[in-house]
Design an enzyme around this catalytic site. Structure first.
Site, PDB file in Angstrom:
ATOM      1  N   HIS A 141      19.084   0.256  25.384  1.00 29.62           N
ATOM      2  CA  HIS A 141      18.958   0.012  23.942  1.00 29.62           C
ATOM      3  C   HIS A 141      20.080   0.702  23.176  1.00 29.62           C
ATOM      4  CE1 HIS A 141      15.320  -2.271  23.715  1.00 29.62           C
ATOM      5  NE2 HIS A 141      14.553  -1.329  24.258  1.00 29.62           N
ATOM      6  N   ASP A 180       9.400  -5.322  22.863  1.00 28.96           N
ATOM      7  CA  ASP A 180      10.757  -5.762  22.514  1.00 28.96           C
ATOM      8  C   ASP A 180      10.856  -7.278  22.563  1.00 28.96           C
ATOM      9  OD1 ASP A 180      11.513  -3.103  22.319  1.00 28.96           O
ATOM     10  OD2 ASP A 180      12.107  -2.987  24.413  1.00 28.96           O
ATOM     11  N   HIS A 234      15.964   2.083  30.460  1.00 30.77           N
ATOM     12  CA  HIS A 234      15.537   1.185  29.378  1.00 30.77           C
ATOM     13  C   HIS A 234      16.040   1.684  28.020  1.00 30.77           C
ATOM     14  CE1 HIS A 234      12.636  -1.776  27.615  1.00 30.77           C
ATOM     15  NE2 HIS A 234      12.721  -0.938  26.599  1.00 30.77           N
ATOM     16  N   GLU A 235      15.802   2.951  27.717  1.00 31.69           N
ATOM     17  CA  GLU A 235      16.196   3.488  26.417  1.00 31.69           C
ATOM     18  C   GLU A 235      17.714   3.627  26.310  1.00 31.69           C
ATOM     19  OE1 GLU A 235      14.042   3.474  24.236  1.00 31.69           O
ATOM     20  OE2 GLU A 235      12.274   3.336  25.496  1.00 31.69           O
ATOM     21  N   PRO A 288       0.831  -1.220   0.000  1.00 30.42           N
ATOM     22  CA  PRO A 288       0.000   0.000   0.000  1.00 30.42           C
ATOM     23  C   PRO A 288       0.858   1.259   0.000  1.00 30.42           C
ATOM     24  CG  PRO A 288      -0.754  -1.575   1.659  1.00 30.42           C
ATOM     25  CD  PRO A 288       0.543  -2.099   1.148  1.00 30.42           C
ATOM     26  N   GLY A 289       0.423   2.238  -0.793  1.00 31.82           N
ATOM     27  CA  GLY A 289       1.093   3.533  -0.805  1.00 31.82           C
ATOM     28  C   GLY A 289       2.253   3.655  -1.757  1.00 31.82           C
ATOM     29  N   THR A 290       2.523   2.631  -2.570  1.00 34.70           N
ATOM     30  CA  THR A 290       3.673   2.693  -3.466  1.00 34.70           C
ATOM     31  C   THR A 290       3.363   3.360  -4.797  1.00 34.70           C
ATOM     32  OG1 THR A 290       3.144   0.412  -4.088  1.00 34.70           O
ATOM     33  CG2 THR A 290       4.882   0.725  -2.471  1.00 34.70           C
ATOM     34  N   GLY A 291       2.122   3.759  -5.037  1.00 38.00           N
ATOM     35  CA  GLY A 291       1.802   4.541  -6.232  1.00 38.00           C
ATOM     36  C   GLY A 291       1.150   3.764  -7.349  1.00 38.00           C
ATOM     37  N   THR A 331      -2.156   3.364  -8.013  1.00 37.66           N
ATOM     38  CA  THR A 331      -3.228   4.169  -8.612  1.00 37.66           C
ATOM     39  C   THR A 331      -2.658   5.346  -9.386  1.00 37.66           C
ATOM     40  OG1 THR A 331      -4.677   3.541  -6.776  1.00 37.66           O
ATOM     41  CG2 THR A 331      -5.353   5.419  -8.112  1.00 37.66           C
TER      42      THR A 331
END
Length: 619
Positions: free
Chosen positions: A434, A506, A430-431, A210-213, A215
């Protein structure tokens, strides 16, 4: 138009006759809430001041009650439908005569109304008239095929000249435009192909996420060829009434033939083109009738009629094989995500009518938006323009671009949300966990931004951006991705000696990657390069009801052991990294608690300084 207005007048006349009949035969409700015994009691108690009888309707005017001397005139008037005049006179005649002689009561008796003879026949004539109008109306609808009501008329929309696109409006799909260029050439000059005996593809299926163009590409073909463009959705064919979908298909192709050469574009064709006979019982329903008619129409017109069918879908696997055979949709064009050059070209197209500041670098933005579709890039620029207007600026700067990018990826920032100090500290560790694990690993994307401000569904985030576009993922990259995902949970355990539900997503993602490595990608040393489990999906029942396990219980136990081994190994790797860089972890957390956000450059500086300090302490 004349037939249309004629049908409207017929409906209006029918409604008028029904209204007149209702008015004539629905007289006033003269029946009172009083009972017959209550009426007799009113006479015997001397409450009736005067009354009149017309037919069998008794209208009374009462004296006010002693306890309610201020009763209104409306309250003192009562009506009653007498069951029988003889019964009424039998029960109340003595009372009425006594009160009349005492001058307490007056009355008036009128003979019953006798309607003329034609009034007795009026209901019959009205019913006949209504039936006649209904018969004329139905015959008119049948003679026009039901199209006056719009049930079987195609809902296809013809794109006007102003809204047509060209290939210049499409970027990031150069090969796809080349595939469609010969279709444009055929529509402009079909005789050149027909004389050579060439057959242009009758149907072109555009397949992609979806959304790749998809139409937009179809509209560009219409704009380049300058031919009528009929656009319709697959769901517009299917209706509650049996046979309507097939009739709409016929009407659509009739319109296209009248406007030949033309393009018929069916968006989301999987709504009507699914596998036949694949549901429970394999019944022949309305959708299948519509698909059958579509198949007949696509195979029914000749090569010289100049009609090309284009359709778009992101689920080609569930389409009926008869649609995909040569002679129907005999050409499939895959439209994938644009690469970095395609994204930059798309950004240039969508920024034509926007005022950009000199510091805006579309090439930098294109590198940061790996995996974005054309629709997402357009939305990104629109969000940046909205942010610029909200901030009262005259041009879009790179800051608005960056803020809009974070908003599109992570959601709206929730600065007003009240977060306790304990939760802020947990989120920061936590962040930071990561980020530090990500930086220490070799096959992970660099950190772009860290934040402990809630956005969307997340309490905080560590955003990483890929250095380049990737089509595949290696085993080492997937293992490092699992380690990165577990970094937040490990940081919570090491620093706070507790774990929270914040790592649930996560853990889910890490478990999914590990399971796919074992059962889907053949990356397990014990099980080898074998795929376990079936990916066959029932097109009606869905994945959950048709999951097939093609391995034994002993293999299932090994699969579970391998998944757990991958997760445990990744957990220990993340633990080793964070224990080694514990001082950096605390410094990053302090900065996050103070500023709430940290850019990738700032984090890089913290990490390098921390590593240098660790090396000095070791020496």
């Amino acid at each position: 138009m004349n037939k249309k207005f004629g049908s409207i007048w017929l409906v209006a006349a029918l409604l008028l006759v029904i209204g007149v009949m209702f008015y004539v035969f629905s007289g006033l409700n003269t029946q009172s809430k009083l009972t017959y015994s209550e009426v007799i009691d009113l006479f015997e108690d001397g409450r009736v001041k005067s009354f009149s009888i017309k037919g069998t309707v008794l209208d009374m005017e009462l004296y006010p009650e002693a306890s309610k001397p201020d009763q209104s005139a409306a309250e003192l008037k009562k009506s009653f439908q007498l069951p029988s005049l003889d019964l009424f006179w039998h029960d109340a005649s003595e009372t009425i005569n006594a009160q009349r002689k005492a001058d307490k009561l007056t009355y008036d008796i009128q003979p019953p109304y006798t309607p003329p003879w034609w009034m007795e026949l009026l209901p019959f004539f009205v019913v006949v008239l209504i039936m006649g109008l209904l018969w004329v109306f139905m015959m008119n609808q049948m003679s026009s095929g039901g199209k006056q009501m719009g049930f079987t008329r195609s809902r296809a929309k013809i794109v006007d000249e102003k809204s047509k696109a060209t290939f210049d409006d499409v970027a990031g799909a150069d090969e796809e435009k080349e595939e469609l260029a010969e279709v444009v050439d055929f529509l402009k000059d079909p005789r050149k192909y027909i004389e050579l005996g060439a057959r242009i593809p009758k149907g072109i299926l555009l397949v992609g996420p979806p959304g790749t163009g998809k139409t937009l590409l179809a509209k560009a073909v219409s704009g380049e060829a300058n031919v009528p463009f009929f656009s319709i959705s697959g769901s517009d064919f299917v209706e509650l009434y049996v046979g309507v979908g097939a009739s709409r298909v016929r009407d659509l192709f009739e319109q296209a033939k009248r406007n030949s050469p033309a393009i018929v574009f069916i968006d989301e064709i999987d709504a009507v083109g699914r596998h036949r006979g694949a549901g429970l019982g394999g019944g022949h329903d309305e959708r299948e009738q519509t698909l059958n008619q579509l198949l007949v129409e696509m195979d029914g017109f000749g090569t010289n009629e100049g009609i090309i069918i284009m359709a778009a879908t992101n689920r080609p696997d569930i389409l009926d094989p008869a649609l995909l055979r040569p002679g129907r949709f005999d050409r499939q064009i895959m439209i994938s995500y644009p690469d970095v050059r395609g994204r930059e070209a798309i950004l240039k197209i969508h920024s034509r009518k926007k005022t950009l500041a000199p510091d805006v670098s579309l090439s930098t933005l294109a590198k940061e938006t790996a995996g974005f579709t054309g629709a997402q890039l357009e939305n990104l620029l629109n969000e940046a323009a909205l942010l610029t207007a909200r901030r009262g600026k005259k041009s879009i700067t790179m800051q608005e671009m960056e803020d809009a990018f974070i908003k599109v990826v992570m959601g709206v920032e929730k600065k007003s949300k009240v977060v306790s100090e304990q939760e802020r500290k947990l989120t920061a560790y936590h962040e930071a966990g990561h980020a530090i694990v990500t930086k220490a690993l070799k096959f992970t994307d660099p950190v772009h931004q860290i934040s402990i401000v809630p956005r969307g569904m997340a309490g905080g985030y560590t955003l990483t951006l890929p250095k380049e576009d990737k089509s595949y993922a290696s085993k080492k990259e997937m293992l490092d991705e699992i380690v990165k995902l577990l970094g937040g949970r490990v940081a919570e355990k090491l620093t706070l000696d507790d774990v929270s539900t914040g790592a649930s997503n996560d853990l889910q993602r890490a478990s999914s990657i590990a399971r796919n490595m074992v059962v889907k990608y053949g990356m397990s040393e014990k099980l080898g390069p074998v795929v376990y489990g079936s990916e066959h999906d029932e097109v009606f029942l869905g994945r959950d009801f048709t999951t097939q396990r093609n391995y034994s219980e002993s293999i299932a136990a090994i699969i579970d052991e391998e998944i757990k081994s991958i997760i445990d190994t990744a957990y220990n790797r993340a633990k080793e990294i964070l224990i080694k860089h514990m001082d950096i972890l605390h410094r990053v957390v302090e900065a996050l608690l103070e500023k709430e956000k940290m850019s990738g450059q700032e984090f890089e500086k913290f990490f390098i300084e921390g590593v240098e300090q660790e090396q000095r302490l070791e020496n």
